[in-house]
Every structure is written in C-alpha cells, then in structure tokens.
Write a protein that holds these residues in place. Structure first.
Motif, PDB file in Angstrom:
ATOM      1  N   GLU A 139      35.120  28.087  31.344  1.00 19.19           N
ATOM      2  CA  GLU A 139      34.370  29.103  32.091  1.00 19.19           C
ATOM      3  C   GLU A 139      33.777  28.508  33.368  1.00 19.19           C
ATOM      4  OE1 GLU A 139      32.514  32.099  28.811  1.00 19.19           O
ATOM      5  OE2 GLU A 139      31.601  30.123  28.915  1.00 19.19           O
ATOM      6  N   SER A 140      33.098  27.364  33.230  1.00 16.94           N
ATOM      7  CA  SER A 140      32.387  26.789  34.358  1.00 16.94           C
ATOM      8  C   SER A 140      32.211  25.297  34.127  1.00 16.94           C
ATOM      9  CB  SER A 140      31.014  27.473  34.500  1.00 16.94           C
ATOM     10  OG  SER A 140      30.370  27.076  35.676  1.00 16.94           O
ATOM     11  N   SER A 141      32.754  24.483  35.032  1.00 17.31           N
ATOM     12  CA  SER A 141      32.689  23.033  34.864  1.00 17.31           C
ATOM     13  C   SER A 141      32.812  22.359  36.220  1.00 17.31           C
ATOM     14  CB  SER A 141      33.786  22.541  33.904  1.00 17.31           C
ATOM     15  OG  SER A 141      35.060  23.034  34.274  1.00 17.31           O
ATOM     16  N   GLN A 142      32.565  21.053  36.245  1.00 15.00           N
ATOM     17  CA  GLN A 142      32.561  20.292  37.489  1.00 15.00           C
ATOM     18  C   GLN A 142      33.417  19.038  37.356  1.00 15.00           C
ATOM     19  OE1 GLN A 142      28.315  19.540  37.719  1.00 15.00           O
ATOM     20  NE2 GLN A 142      28.020  21.156  39.228  1.00 15.00           N
ATOM     21  N   LEU A 143      33.981  18.626  38.483  1.00 15.83           N
ATOM     22  CA  LEU A 143      34.658  17.337  38.573  1.00 15.83           C
ATOM     23  C   LEU A 143      33.696  16.338  39.205  1.00 15.83           C
ATOM     24  CD1 LEU A 143      37.185  15.475  38.472  1.00 15.83           C
ATOM     25  CD2 LEU A 143      37.720  16.302  40.771  1.00 15.83           C
ATOM     26  N   CYS A 144      33.443  15.251  38.489  1.00  8.33           N
ATOM     27  CA  CYS A 144      32.561  14.195  38.986  1.00  8.33           C
ATOM     28  C   CYS A 144      33.353  12.906  39.163  1.00  8.33           C
ATOM     29  CB  CYS A 144      31.415  13.956  37.997  1.00  8.33           C
ATOM     30  SG  CYS A 144      30.425  15.412  37.623  1.00  8.33           S
ATOM     31  N   ALA A 145      32.868  12.033  40.032  1.00  5.83           N
ATOM     32  CA  ALA A 145      33.481  10.723  40.222  1.00  5.83           C
ATOM     33  C   ALA A 145      32.424   9.737  40.664  1.00  5.83           C
ATOM     34  CB  ALA A 145      34.617  10.790  41.239  1.00  5.83           C
ATOM     35  N   ASN A 205      28.411  29.854  40.479  1.00  2.00           N
ATOM     36  CA  ASN A 205      29.777  30.015  40.987  1.00  2.00           C
ATOM     37  C   ASN A 205      30.733  29.481  39.928  1.00  2.00           C
ATOM     38  OD1 ASN A 205      32.000  30.385  42.591  1.00  2.00           O
ATOM     39  ND2 ASN A 205      31.684  28.507  43.779  1.00  2.00           N
ATOM     40  N   ASN A 206      31.259  30.379  39.102  1.00  2.00           N
ATOM     41  CA  ASN A 206      32.009  29.947  37.930  1.00  2.00           C
ATOM     42  C   ASN A 206      33.444  29.557  38.284  1.00  2.00           C
ATOM     43  OD1 ASN A 206      29.841  30.311  36.258  1.00  2.00           O
ATOM     44  ND2 ASN A 206      30.410  32.382  35.644  1.00  2.00           N
ATOM     45  N   ILE A 207      33.675  28.259  38.305  1.00  2.00           N
ATOM     46  CA  ILE A 207      35.002  27.686  38.509  1.00  2.00           C
ATOM     47  C   ILE A 207      35.236  26.686  37.388  1.00  2.00           C
ATOM     48  CG2 ILE A 207      36.473  26.306  40.031  1.00  2.00           C
ATOM     49  CD1 ILE A 207      34.802  27.337  42.384  1.00  2.00           C
ATOM     50  N   SER A 208      36.432  26.693  36.822  1.00  2.00           N
ATOM     51  CA  SER A 208      36.781  25.750  35.770  1.00  2.00           C
ATOM     52  C   SER A 208      37.731  24.695  36.326  1.00  2.00           C
ATOM     53  CB  SER A 208      37.451  26.481  34.603  1.00  2.00           C
ATOM     54  OG  SER A 208      37.977  25.548  33.674  1.00  2.00           O
ATOM     55  N   VAL A 209      37.444  23.433  36.022  1.00  2.00           N
ATOM     56  CA  VAL A 209      38.338  22.331  36.398  1.00  2.00           C
ATOM     57  C   VAL A 209      38.886  21.703  35.120  1.00  2.00           C
ATOM     58  CG1 VAL A 209      37.334  21.811  38.644  1.00  2.00           C
ATOM     59  CG2 VAL A 209      36.314  20.828  36.606  1.00  2.00           C
ATOM     60  N   PHE A 210      40.093  21.177  35.210  1.00  2.00           N
ATOM     61  CA  PHE A 210      40.766  20.663  34.011  1.00  2.00           C
ATOM     62  C   PHE A 210      41.555  19.404  34.339  1.00  2.00           C
ATOM     63  CE2 PHE A 210      44.621  20.424  31.367  1.00  2.00           C
ATOM     64  CZ  PHE A 210      44.049  20.333  30.105  1.00  2.00           C
ATOM     65  N   GLN A 211      41.346  18.357  33.561  1.00  2.00           N
ATOM     66  CA  GLN A 211      42.157  17.146  33.479  1.00  2.00           C
ATOM     67  C   GLN A 211      42.428  16.459  34.820  1.00  2.00           C
ATOM     68  OE1 GLN A 211      46.329  17.388  32.620  1.00  2.00           O
ATOM     69  NE2 GLN A 211      46.395  15.171  32.742  1.00  2.00           N
ATOM     70  N   PRO A 212      41.454  15.702  35.332  1.00  2.00           N
ATOM     71  CA  PRO A 212      41.723  14.908  36.534  1.00  2.00           C
ATOM     72  C   PRO A 212      42.627  13.717  36.234  1.00  2.00           C
ATOM     73  CG  PRO A 212      39.548  14.386  35.673  1.00  2.00           C
ATOM     74  CD  PRO A 212      40.080  15.512  34.829  1.00  2.00           C
ATOM     75  N   GLU A 254      42.119  23.502  39.090  1.00  2.00           N
ATOM     76  CA  GLU A 254      40.922  24.341  39.174  1.00  2.00           C
ATOM     77  C   GLU A 254      41.338  25.780  39.442  1.00  2.00           C
ATOM     78  OE1 GLU A 254      38.953  25.446  42.433  1.00  2.00           O
ATOM     79  OE2 GLU A 254      41.045  25.688  42.965  1.00  2.00           O
ATOM     80  N   ASP A 255      40.468  26.734  39.074  1.00  2.00           N
ATOM     81  CA  ASP A 255      40.890  28.139  39.052  1.00  2.00           C
ATOM     82  C   ASP A 255      40.103  29.029  40.012  1.00  2.00           C
ATOM     83  OD1 ASP A 255      38.474  28.346  37.735  1.00  2.00           O
ATOM     84  OD2 ASP A 255      39.267  29.381  35.980  1.00  2.00           O
ATOM     85  N   SER A 256      39.698  28.509  41.171  1.00  2.00           N
ATOM     86  CA  SER A 256      38.943  29.335  42.123  1.00  2.00           C
ATOM     87  C   SER A 256      39.782  30.485  42.669  1.00  2.00           C
ATOM     88  CB  SER A 256      38.419  28.475  43.280  1.00  2.00           C
ATOM     89  OG  SER A 256      39.489  27.871  43.992  1.00  2.00           O
ATOM     90  N   ASN A 257      41.122  30.377  42.623  1.00  2.00           N
ATOM     91  CA  ASN A 257      41.980  31.471  43.075  1.00  2.00           C
ATOM     92  C   ASN A 257      42.437  32.361  41.919  1.00  2.00           C
ATOM     93  OD1 ASN A 257      43.843  29.830  41.812  1.00  2.00           O
ATOM     94  ND2 ASN A 257      45.370  29.940  43.447  1.00  2.00           N
ATOM     95  N   GLY A 258      41.830  32.176  40.744  1.00  2.00           N
ATOM     96  CA  GLY A 258      42.187  33.003  39.585  1.00  2.00           C
ATOM     97  C   GLY A 258      43.195  32.376  38.662  1.00  2.00           C
ATOM     98  N   TRP A 259      43.737  31.224  39.055  1.00  2.00           N
ATOM     99  CA  TRP A 259      44.729  30.520  38.237  1.00  2.00           C
ATOM    100  C   TRP A 259      44.427  29.025  38.285  1.00  2.00           C
ATOM    101  CZ3 TRP A 259      48.463  33.517  35.787  1.00  2.00           C
ATOM    102  CH2 TRP A 259      48.571  34.847  36.238  1.00  2.00           C
ATOM    103  N   TRP A 260      44.651  28.328  37.173  1.00  2.00           N
ATOM    104  CA  TRP A 260      44.514  26.883  37.186  1.00  2.00           C
ATOM    105  C   TRP A 260      45.657  26.284  38.009  1.00  2.00           C
ATOM    106  CZ3 TRP A 260      43.077  27.525  31.501  1.00  2.00           C
ATOM    107  CH2 TRP A 260      41.719  27.243  31.294  1.00  2.00           C
TER     108      TRP A 260
END
Length: 543
Positions: A217-223, A247-254, A266-272
């Motif tokens: 639903e909502s996550s962040q990429l950190c480094a 601002n709900n954006i989901s990020v997956f598997q860096p 990431e799914d800011s355009n509606g798709w991962w």
C-alpha cells in the motif's frame, strides 16, 4: 485405489481420473533460488520430512548433475519474522570458499558454516563442496526474530532484519563468532526488509513501511553509505511514499546493477514498473529517477514474506518478470531501456535471479509442474527440471480459459475457467476457488487438485477477485474497506457468468478457499444464495 506408479527414471505415471493421493500428494516445493558464479543454490521444502526446508546446491546448467544438500537434517530453514517469514538462507562465494548462513526453526538462531569448492575431477555422487568449519551458532537465543539477510563477503558478516516488539532493526553478526549480541546498524520507524548490497559493498538499500500500511500500500526505498567500520551513515529516502502527505506509493525489491545503478519497482503510475537511479549518497542533491519502461503490467508482488524476486541484475542489463492480465513473461532490458521478450513456454514465474548471462526462476505452465528453469541469456536456451516429473496424458489435462466478466459495481474482473476434461458438452457441476492472500493471484501453473475435479466431470473457476495482484494498483485497491463484499460478489458473478453461458449447472455450485479465501467462502455461503456447499480451510475469521 492408488493410480500412480514410479518408473525407473523417477517419473510418476498417472491415469485418469486423478486420484486424491496424487492430487494432494507429498510433492516438495522449491523457492528462493540464487546463482553464485557457476553454482545454483535453492531451498526445498519436503513434506515427507514434516515440512522441513533445506538448501541444495548443484552446478548451473547441468540437468544431469546431482544436487548436494548443504543443510542436512535436523536443520530446518525457516524464519518467523513478521509471522510469515521468508528469506531464511544467505550465501556468497569468495576465493573458492562458500559462506552460508541460515535461521534454524528449532531455536530461531542464526547459524553459519563455510565450505570449500572441490575441483571438478574430485566430485563423487554429486558432492560439490566440502565443509571446512563446524556449524557455528552466531546469535543468542533471544525473544526476537531474524530474517531476510544477506552475506557481506568483504566483511565476513551477515546483515539482515531483526523484529522485536513490533519494530524492525537492521543488524549484523560476524560469521566467525559464537553467541553474539546483534550489532544494530539502523533502527526502522516501524518495519523494514529487502536489503540489497551494492557491488562495491559500500552502499546498502532497503524497503521500509509504517503502520497502519502494508508494504504493497505505502512504502519507501531507503539507502545509506557503509563506512570502513561497517556502520551505516548518510541515510536517505530515495523513492516511494511521503508519509507526511499520505502519498501512497509502493516500492518493491531493490537491486543493484554491476555499474552501481539502483533499480526498484514502484507503482506511482498505477503499475509496479521499474525505475533506475545512478546515485552517490555522498553528494547532497536531489536524485532523479529514470523510468525503465511504462507498461500496464506488474514487475512486483505484495510483500508478505522476504525472499521474493521478480527482477534481477544481468550484468548491466535487467532481467524482469512482468505480469499482464494474470500471465507472467520474461524480458531483458538493456542499458538503453529497450525491452526484449524472452521466448520460453512458462507463464507462472517466481523467484527470478540472474548472474551475468545466466538466470534461474521457479516456473510452471498449464501442462508442466513446478520446477527450476535455468536460462542461458546469451543463447536464449533453457532447461526445466520439474520437482517431480508427472506423466499425464496431455489430451486429458483441462487447460485454463480466461474468463472476463462484470464483477463488483460492473467492473471488469478476471478468472481462469477449467472445463471438465471428459469433453461432455453439457452443464456441469462447478467448483469456485477463492484464493488466499487476499492479495494473491490465481495462476495457471499445473494444479493437480484442480485436475482432480475436472477429471471427474466438474468445471473449476479460479477467481482473481477484486483485490488480487497482477492487474494493477486500482484492481488491488478494490478490496479496501470491502473485504467480504467485493470478493464474495466477484466469486458469485464468476459462477453466474458460467451458468448463463451454459457451462455450469446452477443447482450444483460449490466454493472452497483457505485463509483469506476461507473467509470469502464463508461470506459467499452466508450472503449469497447460489452456492450449495463450501469447503473452508483455516479461515481468517473469529466465530
């Protein structure tokens, strides 16, 4: 009466109708394969050993090579982190030594062992490595859970996640010291996972998410940078949600490419979809992402467990599995972001991993069971080894047909329909399947429990009700605040669509599901009048 027999080559020969013994047989499951130099390592869960999970190793690309077990019984690889676990095993190769670490379910502790890789001419009966150290218990037995780790070969340490009292920490343990306290490298706001170390071992990326959100639903990429002492510093948020503005954006598997660029879905355009960034965390600047591609397809999955992978570095190229309308495909993305489709016959793909021009995945299709798929990316050739080679008459296997119907509030909804395999052209009994999750997805990999019913004259419809993954963010969000409504409505109208089409007998409609699907099954039995019987397994409900 058992209808299976094992031939001299280890295959299981099956006759029709499919027996319950075969449909629910004790077939091992495989997951989390990784490629290290010339070697393939994967996890195998064995029902015949009370569900014990072990790590196996063999040379990559050799279909006849025997596998060597790295973690023999009673070792059981399993994590309990975030309840659902995942990511219990990590390994790396350095100077002909194989370093392995794992969480053992018996004590929840982190263990380690080092192996030396044997010369090819010394291998006997699939023995490829030799232990040069005893088993070492790195951690103390405490009230915390570990998981989702990797090995930092340059510093000979394990880095991973520790969960304690509903809060996550990134921690490390040395590989040569027993009974350690965890060294805390980072304290997460709430939860973290999916650690990725860059090729030069001086930067670490990971995912974080906060209550009340789930990571899809909502996550962040950190480094963060890693200093000479192995500590993290200069941590930055690079992508994903801004929790201050909701601002709900989901990020997956860096993951990192060989050239040091960082890739994430990431799914800011509606798709991962995949985005890529060349970063230097030492510079105080706004980091500009480039979109690798923009497609109505998913290069990510709901992060319930650690260890999932849908994309990987293939040198400076990207190997990406993408799901479109419930079907997976494999693509290579070059440095100019040109996408090339890889021809291979499998549409159910998981656990993608690659190393230069070699790749591996767990794969199946509607006529072939789950197995390791090894791909030569240079020649675009592959070998596939099913966990168990089941000999089925291809003409008697019921093939999935995509069913598109109007679901909840008239929205376009998807399911897979399996007609009776006896070829009788009349209205048949129908079994509706509601998958678990509820964010999971009904796939088309060979499912013997479905074939059990179709071989007996039933039709089966496996419903991707609203809330399922693989169809974009909007489809996934349909279930928000409507669990028990959207899913039940979609299962009901999948059945009604087949009744109106003449495939199903309206007086003989059944439904079954487990976990979240068990709740959907109960909702359908309570609040619709179309189902005559239901089978509910470990439902998410409290009577």
């Amino acid at each position: 009466m058992q209808d299976t027999n094992m031939n001299s080559e280890g295959s299981v020969k099956a006759s029709f109708p499919i027996s319950a013994h075969l449909a629910l047989g004790e077939i091992p499951s495989i997951k989390e394969p990784i490629l290290l130099d010339d070697w393939l390592i994967w996890l195998e869960q064995r029902p015949l050993e009370c569900g014990r999970t072990t790590a196996l190793l063999k040379p990559w690309g050799s279909s006849k090579a025997g596998a060597q077990e790295l973690t023999p019984a009673p070792i059981n690889l399993r994590t309990r982190i975030h309840v659902y676990g995942g990511g219990p095993f990590a390994a790396c190769i350095d100077n002909n030594y194989l370093y392995c670490s794992w969480i053992n379910d018996e004590d929840g502790c982190l263990w380690s062992q080092t192996f030396i890789i044997l010369p090819n001419n010394n291998n006997e009966h699939g023995k490829w490595v030799e232990p040069i150290s005893d088993l070492i218990c790195l951690s103390r037995k405490e009230k915390f859970c570990l998981g989702g780790g990797l090995i930092d070969c340059s510093r000979k340490r394990w880095i991973g996640c520790l969960e304690h009292e509903e809060k996550d920490f990134i921690v490390s343990f040395r590989l040569d010291k027993v009974n350690q306290k965890p060294e805390i490298l980072h304290s997460s706001y709430d939860f973290s996972g999916y650690l990725a170390l860059n090729p030069t071992h001086d930067q670490l990326a990971w995912i974080e998410w906060r209550k009340p959100y789930m990571p899809w639903e909502s996550s962040q990429l950190c480094a963060a940078n890693i200093n000479e002492n192995g500590c993290l510093y200069n941590m930055k948020i690079l992508a994903g949600s801004d929790f201050k503005n909701i601002n709900n954006i989901s990020v997956f598997q860096p993951f990192w490419l060989d050239n040091g660029k960082l890739v994430v879905a990431e799914d800011s355009n509606g798709w991962w979809n995949l985005i890529i960034l060349e970063i230097d965390l030492r510079k105080d600047e706004n980091h500009q992402w480039e979109r690798v591609f923009s497609m109505d397809s998913e290069a990510g999955m709901p992060q319930w467990v650690y260890g999932m992978s849908t994309a990987s570095s293939a040198g400076n190229q990207i190997l990406s599995a993408q799901c479109r309308n419930g079907l997976w495909e494999l693509n290579i993305v070059n440095s100019q972001y040109s996408v090339k489709h890889l021809k291979q016959p499998f549409q159910d793909l998981a656990y993608i991993h690659s190393n230069e021009l070699r790749a591996v995945a767990v794969a199946s299709n509607s006529v072939c069971g789950v197995g390791l798929l090894e791909i030569d990316l240079k020649n675009e050739t592959f070998i596939h080894q099913p966990v168990v080679n089941i000999e089925l008459d291809q003409n008697l296997i019921s093939k999935p047909q995509q069913l598109v119907f109007s679901g909840y509030k008239g929205k376009r909804t998807y399911a897979w329909y399996y007609p009776p395999s006896n070829g009788v052209k009349k209205r048949a009994p129908l079994l509706v399947k509601s998958h678990s999750g509820p964010t999971a997805m009904a796939s088309i990999g060979l499912n013997l429990s479905i074939q059990f019913w179709t071989s007996r004259g039933w039709g089966v419809v496996d419903v991707n009700y609203g809330g399922s993954s693989g169809f974009g963010r909007e489809y996934r969000d349909r279930l928000k605040g409507n669990w028990g409504l959207v899913d039940a409505f979609d299962c009901e109208f999948a059945a009604k669509s087949l009744i109106s089409g003449g495939q199903a007998d309206q007086s003989l409609i059944a439904i079954e599901g487990g976990s979240a699907g068990g709740f959907t099954t109960l909702a359908c039995l309570c609040f619709t009048d179309i189902f005559r019987v239901g089978a509910c397994r470990y439902a998410v409900t409290d009577l």
